[in-house]
Motif scaffolding. Sequence first.
Motif, PDB file in Angstrom:
ATOM      1  N   MET A  40       0.834  -1.202   0.000  1.00 17.36           N
ATOM      2  CA  MET A  40       0.000   0.000   0.000  1.00 17.36           C
ATOM      3  C   MET A  40       0.866   1.249   0.000  1.00 17.36           C
ATOM      4  SD  MET A  40      -1.390  -0.370   3.933  1.00 17.36           S
ATOM      5  CE  MET A  40      -2.365   1.121   3.856  1.00 17.36           C
ATOM      6  N   PRO A  41       0.330   2.361  -0.518  1.00 21.83           N
ATOM      7  CA  PRO A  41       1.086   3.622  -0.507  1.00 21.83           C
ATOM      8  C   PRO A  41       1.429   4.031   0.927  1.00 21.83           C
ATOM      9  CG  PRO A  41      -0.827   3.785  -1.937  1.00 21.83           C
ATOM     10  CD  PRO A  41      -0.989   2.518  -1.162  1.00 21.83           C
ATOM     11  N   HIS A  42       2.578   4.668   1.078  1.00 16.18           N
ATOM     12  CA  HIS A  42       3.049   5.045   2.408  1.00 16.18           C
ATOM     13  C   HIS A  42       3.976   6.246   2.248  1.00 16.18           C
ATOM     14  CE1 HIS A  42       3.247   4.133   6.620  1.00 16.18           C
ATOM     15  NE2 HIS A  42       4.537   3.834   6.637  1.00 16.18           N
ATOM     16  N   ASP A  43       4.334   6.876   3.349  1.00 17.84           N
ATOM     17  CA  ASP A  43       5.189   8.049   3.249  1.00 17.84           C
ATOM     18  C   ASP A  43       6.672   7.700   3.132  1.00 17.84           C
ATOM     19  OD1 ASP A  43       5.559   7.100   5.785  1.00 17.84           O
ATOM     20  OD2 ASP A  43       5.033   8.955   6.832  1.00 17.84           O
ATOM     21  N   LYS A  44       6.989   6.421   3.243  1.00 12.08           N
ATOM     22  CA  LYS A  44       8.363   5.928   3.093  1.00 12.08           C
ATOM     23  C   LYS A  44       8.289   4.425   2.839  1.00 12.08           C
ATOM     24  CE  LYS A  44       8.823   5.052   8.048  1.00 12.08           C
ATOM     25  NZ  LYS A  44       9.625   5.269   9.271  1.00 12.08           N
ATOM     26  N   LEU A  45       9.429   3.820   2.575  1.00 12.97           N
ATOM     27  CA  LEU A  45       9.444   2.374   2.423  1.00 12.97           C
ATOM     28  C   LEU A  45       9.506   1.739   3.812  1.00 12.97           C
ATOM     29  CD1 LEU A  45       9.514  -0.155   0.679  1.00 12.97           C
ATOM     30  CD2 LEU A  45      12.009   0.040   0.593  1.00 12.97           C
ATOM     31  N   GLU A  46       8.460   1.028   4.145  1.00 11.03           N
ATOM     32  CA  GLU A  46       8.406   0.303   5.413  1.00 11.03           C
ATOM     33  C   GLU A  46       8.048  -1.148   5.107  1.00 11.03           C
ATOM     34  OE1 GLU A  46       5.958   0.185   9.671  1.00 11.03           O
ATOM     35  OE2 GLU A  46       5.825   1.961   8.388  1.00 11.03           O
ATOM     36  N   ASN A  65      11.558   0.235  -9.444  1.00 14.27           N
ATOM     37  CA  ASN A  65      11.819   1.671  -9.554  1.00 14.27           C
ATOM     38  C   ASN A  65      12.805   1.972 -10.678  1.00 14.27           C
ATOM     39  OD1 ASN A  65      11.688   4.486  -8.463  1.00 14.27           O
ATOM     40  ND2 ASN A  65      13.866   4.102  -8.117  1.00 14.27           N
ATOM     41  N   GLN A  66      13.831   1.131 -10.826  1.00 17.89           N
ATOM     42  CA  GLN A  66      14.806   1.341 -11.896  1.00 17.89           C
ATOM     43  C   GLN A  66      14.137   1.324 -13.276  1.00 17.89           C
ATOM     44  OE1 GLN A  66      18.182  -1.320 -11.672  1.00 17.89           O
ATOM     45  NE2 GLN A  66      18.389  -1.035  -9.463  1.00 17.89           N
ATOM     46  N   LYS A  67      13.164   0.453 -13.449  1.00 13.71           N
ATOM     47  CA  LYS A  67      12.524   0.288 -14.747  1.00 13.71           C
ATOM     48  C   LYS A  67      11.374   1.266 -14.951  1.00 13.71           C
ATOM     49  CE  LYS A  67      11.465  -1.813 -18.657  1.00 13.71           C
ATOM     50  NZ  LYS A  67      12.336  -1.761 -19.838  1.00 13.71           N
ATOM     51  N   PHE A  68      10.557   1.456 -13.929  1.00 12.32           N
ATOM     52  CA  PHE A  68       9.307   2.207 -14.102  1.00 12.32           C
ATOM     53  C   PHE A  68       9.209   3.472 -13.253  1.00 12.32           C
ATOM     54  CE2 PHE A  68       8.117  -2.321 -14.829  1.00 12.32           C
ATOM     55  CZ  PHE A  68       7.805  -2.221 -16.172  1.00 12.32           C
ATOM     56  N   THR A  69      10.275   3.796 -12.492  1.00 10.82           N
ATOM     57  CA  THR A  69      10.261   4.964 -11.594  1.00 10.82           C
ATOM     58  C   THR A  69       9.032   4.929 -10.687  1.00 10.82           C
ATOM     59  OG1 THR A  69      11.177   6.161 -13.503  1.00 10.82           O
ATOM     60  CG2 THR A  69      10.774   7.437 -11.522  1.00 10.82           C
ATOM     61  N   THR A  70       8.816   3.800 -10.068  1.00 14.12           N
ATOM     62  CA  THR A  70       7.651   3.627  -9.181  1.00 14.12           C
ATOM     63  C   THR A  70       7.930   4.076  -7.748  1.00 14.12           C
ATOM     64  OG1 THR A  70       8.355   1.303  -9.038  1.00 14.12           O
ATOM     65  CG2 THR A  70       6.498   1.800 -10.467  1.00 14.12           C
ATOM     66  N   GLY A  71       9.169   4.454  -7.448  1.00 13.07           N
ATOM     67  CA  GLY A  71       9.479   5.016  -6.147  1.00 13.07           C
ATOM     68  C   GLY A  71       9.582   3.991  -5.033  1.00 13.07           C
ATOM     69  N   PHE A  72       9.645   4.516  -3.795  1.00 15.95           N
ATOM     70  CA  PHE A  72       9.879   3.666  -2.620  1.00 15.95           C
ATOM     71  C   PHE A  72       8.865   3.915  -1.508  1.00 15.95           C
ATOM     72  CE2 PHE A  72      13.856   4.195  -4.868  1.00 15.95           C
ATOM     73  CZ  PHE A  72      14.368   2.909  -4.913  1.00 15.95           C
ATOM     74  N   ASN A  73       7.816   4.654  -1.812  1.00 13.97           N
ATOM     75  CA  ASN A  73       6.855   5.014  -0.762  1.00 13.97           C
ATOM     76  C   ASN A  73       5.764   3.952  -0.628  1.00 13.97           C
ATOM     77  OD1 ASN A  73       8.284   7.350  -0.297  1.00 13.97           O
ATOM     78  ND2 ASN A  73       7.011   8.602  -1.631  1.00 13.97           N
ATOM     79  N   TYR A  74       6.160   2.833   0.019  1.00 13.80           N
ATOM     80  CA  TYR A  74       5.217   1.722   0.187  1.00 13.80           C
ATOM     81  C   TYR A  74       5.355   1.121   1.584  1.00 13.80           C
ATOM     82  CZ  TYR A  74       5.434   1.948  -4.893  1.00 13.80           C
ATOM     83  OH  TYR A  74       5.419   2.384  -6.190  1.00 13.80           O
ATOM     84  N   LEU A  75       4.221   0.670   2.090  1.00 12.90           N
ATOM     85  CA  LEU A  75       4.208  -0.227   3.239  1.00 12.90           C
ATOM     86  C   LEU A  75       3.970  -1.622   2.676  1.00 12.90           C
ATOM     87  CD1 LEU A  75       4.008  -1.120   6.202  1.00 12.90           C
ATOM     88  CD2 LEU A  75       1.581  -0.483   6.139  1.00 12.90           C
ATOM     89  N   ILE A  76       4.899  -2.510   2.909  1.00 11.85           N
ATOM     90  CA  ILE A  76       4.780  -3.881   2.418  1.00 11.85           C
ATOM     91  C   ILE A  76       4.846  -4.815   3.617  1.00 11.85           C
ATOM     92  CG2 ILE A  76       5.756  -5.656   0.917  1.00 11.85           C
ATOM     93  CD1 ILE A  76       6.949  -3.396  -0.780  1.00 11.85           C
ATOM     94  N   GLU A  77       3.771  -5.536   3.815  1.00 17.46           N
ATOM     95  CA  GLU A  77       3.669  -6.406   4.985  1.00 17.46           C
ATOM     96  C   GLU A  77       3.405  -7.844   4.546  1.00 17.46           C
ATOM     97  OE1 GLU A  77       1.114  -6.818   9.161  1.00 17.46           O
ATOM     98  OE2 GLU A  77       0.506  -5.361   7.628  1.00 17.46           O
ATOM     99  N   VAL A  78       4.230  -8.752   5.036  1.00 20.27           N
ATOM    100  CA  VAL A  78       4.022 -10.176   4.795  1.00 20.27           C
ATOM    101  C   VAL A  78       3.130 -10.716   5.909  1.00 20.27           C
ATOM    102  CG1 VAL A  78       5.103 -12.445   4.649  1.00 20.27           C
ATOM    103  CG2 VAL A  78       6.200 -10.466   3.572  1.00 20.27           C
ATOM    104  N   GLU A  79       1.898 -11.056   5.558  1.00 23.29           N
ATOM    105  CA  GLU A  79       0.957 -11.574   6.544  1.00 23.29           C
ATOM    106  C   GLU A  79       1.054 -13.093   6.679  1.00 23.29           C
ATOM    107  OE1 GLU A  79      -2.910 -10.197   5.463  1.00 23.29           O
ATOM    108  OE2 GLU A  79      -2.490  -8.136   6.102  1.00 23.29           O
ATOM    109  N   LYS A  80       1.456 -13.755   5.602  1.00 23.63           N
ATOM    110  CA  LYS A  80       1.649 -15.203   5.622  1.00 23.63           C
ATOM    111  C   LYS A  80       2.791 -15.512   4.666  1.00 23.63           C
ATOM    112  CE  LYS A  80      -0.666 -19.609   4.714  1.00 23.63           C
ATOM    113  NZ  LYS A  80      -1.889 -20.264   4.180  1.00 23.63           N
TER     114      LYS A  80
END
Length: 323
Positions: A40-46, A65-80
Motif C-alpha cells: 500500500m502507498p506510504h510516506d516511506k518504504l516500510e 523503480n529502476q525500470k518504471f520509476t515507481t518510487g519507494f513510498n510503500y508499506l509492504i507487509e508479509v501476513e503469511k
Amino acid sequence: MLIETPKRLHLGLIDPSGSLGRRFGSLGVALEGGYRIRVMPHDKLEIRASEEDTKTIRHAVDKMNQKFTTGFNYLIEVEKAIPRHIGLGSTTQLTLAVGLGIARLNSLRIEIEDLAHLLGRGKNSGAGIYAFKYGGFVIDGGVKDKVPPLIIREEFPEEWGFLLIIPEAKKGFDEEEEKPIMQSVKGESNIAEKISHRVLLGLLPALKEKNIEEFGKHLSEIQKLVGKHFEEYQGGEFREDVKLIMEFLSENTYGYGQSSWGPTVYGLIKRSEYGSIKAKAHDFLKEYGIRATIDLGIPRNRGATTVEENTYILRLINKVAQK
C-alpha cells in the motif's frame, strides 16, 4: 493491494545438458498456502517481514523503480509466508507478488513473464513463474534467452493431493549456492531422453485420464532420473538425509519425489486418504527418531490473486453480514 500466491512443488528438470539448445525444462504443480502480502502507498518504504523476506522485497522494489520509476513510498507487509529454501518456491512467489502489487498500484500493465525477467526470475526454471500466473500443473520449454516459455498447463485433479514431509534438516541451496552448480552441471542426454519419453507418453496421458496409479509410477521414475543429473551434488538420486523417508513414501503413496533441493519431500495421494497416511507417517517418523512436519499439499488450479484493500474489506463485511 492484497496479493495471495500459490506455493510451488518442483517435480524436476528435464535436460541440464542443453543437448538440443535449450537447458533445463521444468515440471511443477501449484499448491494452496503461499504468500499473503499487503502492498500500500506510504510516506516511506516500510517493510514488515522476516530479515530474508525483507532482503527479497527490497530487491524487487528497487528493480521496479529502476525500470518504471515507481518510487519507494510503500508499506509492504508479509501476513503469511512460505518458509525459505525448503523446496516450495518462496523466492519467486514473493518477488513476483511484490512486483505485481507495485505494478497494480501504479496502473502498470505488464505480463508476468516480463515482470519475472525484470526481477531476475526464470534463469533455471519457469515452474514457479507459471504456477504464480496460472496455477495447476505446468511444464516450461527450457532456458535459452529470456524466461522459459510455457509449453503445457493442465488442471491438476482436485481429488489428488500430496503428503508433504518437511524434515528438520539442512535447508536446500539458496540462489547463490546453487549458481555454480547450475552453471556447471551437464547431465546426460540419454537421461534427458528417458525423462522426456516418460513425460510425453507416461505422465501427461495419465494426467489427462486422471489415472493416479500411472501418473504416480511415472512421476517416481522421472524423479529418480532427475536425481541422476544432480547426484554428485546431493549424495545420490535424493538427499542422503531424506532417503529413509523416501522409502516410506515409495511404499505408501502412488508416487514420490524431492522438491528442488529439498528438504521437502512428497508422496502423491488421494486427498481422502490423507488422514490414514498421515498417521502412518507420524508413526514411522517417531520410530526412526526423525523430526519433521507433515502437511497436506492441496492442488491450486489458479494463479496468484490480487484484490484492492477496499474491495477486500467490503467482502469481509458482506460475509459477516450474511452470517
